[in-house]
Design a protein around this motif. Structure first.
Motif, PDB file in Angstrom:
ATOM      1  N   ALA A 196      26.274  25.657  73.466  1.00 43.20           N
ATOM      2  CA  ALA A 196      26.519  27.033  73.911  1.00 43.20           C
ATOM      3  C   ALA A 196      25.548  28.035  73.311  1.00 43.20           C
ATOM      4  CB  ALA A 196      27.959  27.434  73.577  1.00 43.20           C
ATOM      5  N   SER A 197      24.477  27.567  72.677  1.00 39.97           N
ATOM      6  CA  SER A 197      23.511  28.516  72.100  1.00 39.97           C
ATOM      7  C   SER A 197      22.534  29.055  73.143  1.00 39.97           C
ATOM      8  CB  SER A 197      22.725  27.848  70.956  1.00 39.97           C
ATOM      9  OG  SER A 197      22.085  26.671  71.396  1.00 39.97           O
ATOM     10  N   ARG A 198      22.490  28.428  74.307  1.00 36.23           N
ATOM     11  CA  ARG A 198      21.540  28.871  75.349  1.00 36.23           C
ATOM     12  C   ARG A 198      21.878  28.180  76.669  1.00 36.23           C
ATOM     13  NH1 ARG A 198      18.583  25.079  72.174  1.00 36.23           N
ATOM     14  NH2 ARG A 198      18.230  26.721  70.667  1.00 36.23           N
ATOM     15  N   LYS A 234      28.844  25.919  63.832  1.00 39.52           N
ATOM     16  CA  LYS A 234      27.608  25.133  63.901  1.00 39.52           C
ATOM     17  C   LYS A 234      27.933  23.646  63.756  1.00 39.52           C
ATOM     18  CE  LYS A 234      23.597  25.957  61.730  1.00 39.52           C
ATOM     19  NZ  LYS A 234      22.519  26.502  60.879  1.00 39.52           N
ATOM     20  N   ALA A 235      27.317  22.832  64.567  1.00 39.89           N
ATOM     21  CA  ALA A 235      27.505  21.382  64.420  1.00 39.89           C
ATOM     22  C   ALA A 235      26.344  20.651  65.071  1.00 39.89           C
ATOM     23  CB  ALA A 235      28.823  20.936  65.065  1.00 39.89           C
ATOM     24  N   ASP A 236      25.953  19.550  64.464  1.00 40.06           N
ATOM     25  CA  ASP A 236      24.966  18.655  65.061  1.00 40.06           C
ATOM     26  C   ASP A 236      25.757  17.511  65.692  1.00 40.06           C
ATOM     27  OD1 ASP A 236      23.113  16.728  65.691  1.00 40.06           O
ATOM     28  OD2 ASP A 236      21.933  16.992  63.859  1.00 40.06           O
ATOM     29  N   ALA A 272      22.927  18.474  75.413  1.00 37.68           N
ATOM     30  CA  ALA A 272      22.097  17.290  75.671  1.00 37.68           C
ATOM     31  C   ALA A 272      20.779  17.433  74.947  1.00 37.68           C
ATOM     32  CB  ALA A 272      21.839  17.124  77.172  1.00 37.68           C
ATOM     33  N   VAL A 273      20.275  16.300  74.478  1.00 34.03           N
ATOM     34  CA  VAL A 273      18.889  16.213  74.023  1.00 34.03           C
ATOM     35  C   VAL A 273      18.249  15.174  74.928  1.00 34.03           C
ATOM     36  CG1 VAL A 273      19.550  14.574  72.196  1.00 34.03           C
ATOM     37  CG2 VAL A 273      17.335  15.726  72.110  1.00 34.03           C
ATOM     38  N   THR A 274      17.082  15.506  75.451  1.00 33.95           N
ATOM     39  CA  THR A 274      16.477  14.662  76.493  1.00 33.95           C
ATOM     40  C   THR A 274      15.003  14.414  76.212  1.00 33.95           C
ATOM     41  OG1 THR A 274      18.028  15.542  78.112  1.00 33.95           O
ATOM     42  CG2 THR A 274      16.040  14.486  78.979  1.00 33.95           C
ATOM     43  N   ILE A 301      16.099   6.689  81.282  1.00 38.31           N
ATOM     44  CA  ILE A 301      17.085   6.736  80.186  1.00 38.31           C
ATOM     45  C   ILE A 301      18.005   7.949  80.349  1.00 38.31           C
ATOM     46  CG2 ILE A 301      17.405   6.689  77.672  1.00 38.31           C
ATOM     47  CD1 ILE A 301      15.843   4.248  79.011  1.00 38.31           C
ATOM     48  N   TYR A 302      17.411   9.079  80.782  1.00 39.42           N
ATOM     49  CA  TYR A 302      18.248  10.261  81.068  1.00 39.42           C
ATOM     50  C   TYR A 302      19.258   9.911  82.162  1.00 39.42           C
ATOM     51  CZ  TYR A 302      19.345  15.134  82.365  1.00 39.42           C
ATOM     52  OH  TYR A 302      19.977  16.317  82.651  1.00 39.42           O
ATOM     53  N   GLY A 303      18.787   9.242  83.211  1.00 36.43           N
ATOM     54  CA  GLY A 303      19.687   8.824  84.288  1.00 36.43           C
ATOM     55  C   GLY A 303      20.776   7.884  83.793  1.00 36.43           C
TER      56      GLY A 303
END
Ligand code: NAP
Length: 273
Positions: free
Chosen positions: A22-24, A77-79, A108-110, A177-179
């Motif tokens: 939710a930061s962006r 804050k959380a990772d 998501a990290v992509t 991999i994203y898929g």
């Protein structure tokens, strides 16, 4: 920019929503839309303040946007790649506002890298944040949802979950991999929907289409060839709001594009400003 019109007595009054990423981008928009409907929104990501990320957007900005308009929001804050952060996140959120009624798995990290050279550590990170974190967060919030016999979980998927077809001219190199991650979250959503149906909890997934966000800018996904496909972020925020507001026995186990949900429900997207 502040949020759109907040209705403190809106349909989500009394509900606690947890929105990841939710930061962006899309997560920020979802947090704003749920707050506009009266929810108390717990926003989470790694970036709380300016300077903590190379990308624009912070949790402080998101909650200020909501609270300046009269809504209720806080951040933790959380990772999400860390199990202990996920556990602390839910524990702290519950301590602030009580059990989570609405979970939005958006973060998501992509990495777009061809399969042949995809590093294991990046695969593990993507799977942890995009697949295991939504599952783990669901495990953490479901006992309270089951006890209340009420709840909603929405995960943000992608058209990348759909199998590429010949002639393969438009398939983005490195998207396998994203898929995989998004296909996994879709199957997880339909499976979990069946598991929790009897307890009046909905589980759905939304595919946003192409939305202009900081993450999309990093990957250069909006080009001359794709710009005609860009959808407003309001569409996805509205689709999420609509899904979490509906009867879980009528709308659950669904996967569709944001705009398809809006068409189905006969609604237009509310302004977020
Ligand atoms: P974005 O601009 O890259 O934002 C991603 C969010 O995830 C940020 O808030 C980021 O916050 C958070 N995040 C990343 N890694 C995290 C971690 N380890 N722990 C906690 N938070 C983490 O992405 P977006 O474009 O808004 O996309 C949102 C969702 O929509 C994603 O699931 C994406 O796959 C999906 N989607 C987007 C599009 C599109 O066109 N935009 C299309 C299809 C699907 P911090 O960096 O502050 O941690």
């Amino acid at each position: 920019m502040t949020a759109g019109k907040i209705d403190p007595n809106g349909p989500l009054k009394g509900k606690v929503a947890l929105v990841t990423g939710a930061s962006r981008g899309i997560g920020e928009a979802i947090a704003v839309r749920l707050a506009m409907a009266g929810a108390r929104v717990v926003c989470t990501a790694r970036t709380a303040e300016d300077g903590e990320s190379r990308l624009p957007g912070t949790l402080t900005d998101t909650i200020r946007r909501i609270t300046d308009a009269g809504g209720q929001a806080t951040f933790i804050k959380a990772d999400l790649s860390r199990a202990e952060d996920r556990e602390r996140l839910v524990a702290e959120a519950v301590a602030i506002w009580g059990p989570i009624d609405i979970l939005i798995n958006n973060a998501a990290v992509t990495f777009f890298i061809p399969v042949e050279s995809f590093p294991k550590r990046r695969f593990d990170l993507m799977m942890e944040v995009q697949v295991w974190a939504p599952l783990h967060l669901s495990q953490l919030v479901l006992p309270a949802m089951r006890a209340k016999k009420s709840g909603a979980i929405v995960s943000i998927s992608s058209g990348a979950a759909i199998h590429p077809v010949k002639p393969y001219t438009t398939a983005r190199a490195g998207g396998a991999i994203y898929g995989m991650c998004k296909a996994a979250i879709e199957r997880f959503s339909t499976g979990l929907a069946a598991e929790v149906y009897a307890d009046n909890i909905s589980v759905n997934a939304i595919s946003p289409g192409l939305v202009a966000t900081p993450g999309v800018a990093v990957h250069g996904l909006i080009t001359e060839a794709t710009k005609h496909r860009v959808s407003p972020v309001e569409h996805i925020a509205e689709a999420v709001y609509q899904l979490v507001s509906r009867d879980p026995h009528e709308i659950t186990g669904r996967i569709d594009h944001a705009t398809a949900f809006l068409d189905e429900f006969g609604v237009t997207a509310s302004s977020l400003a």
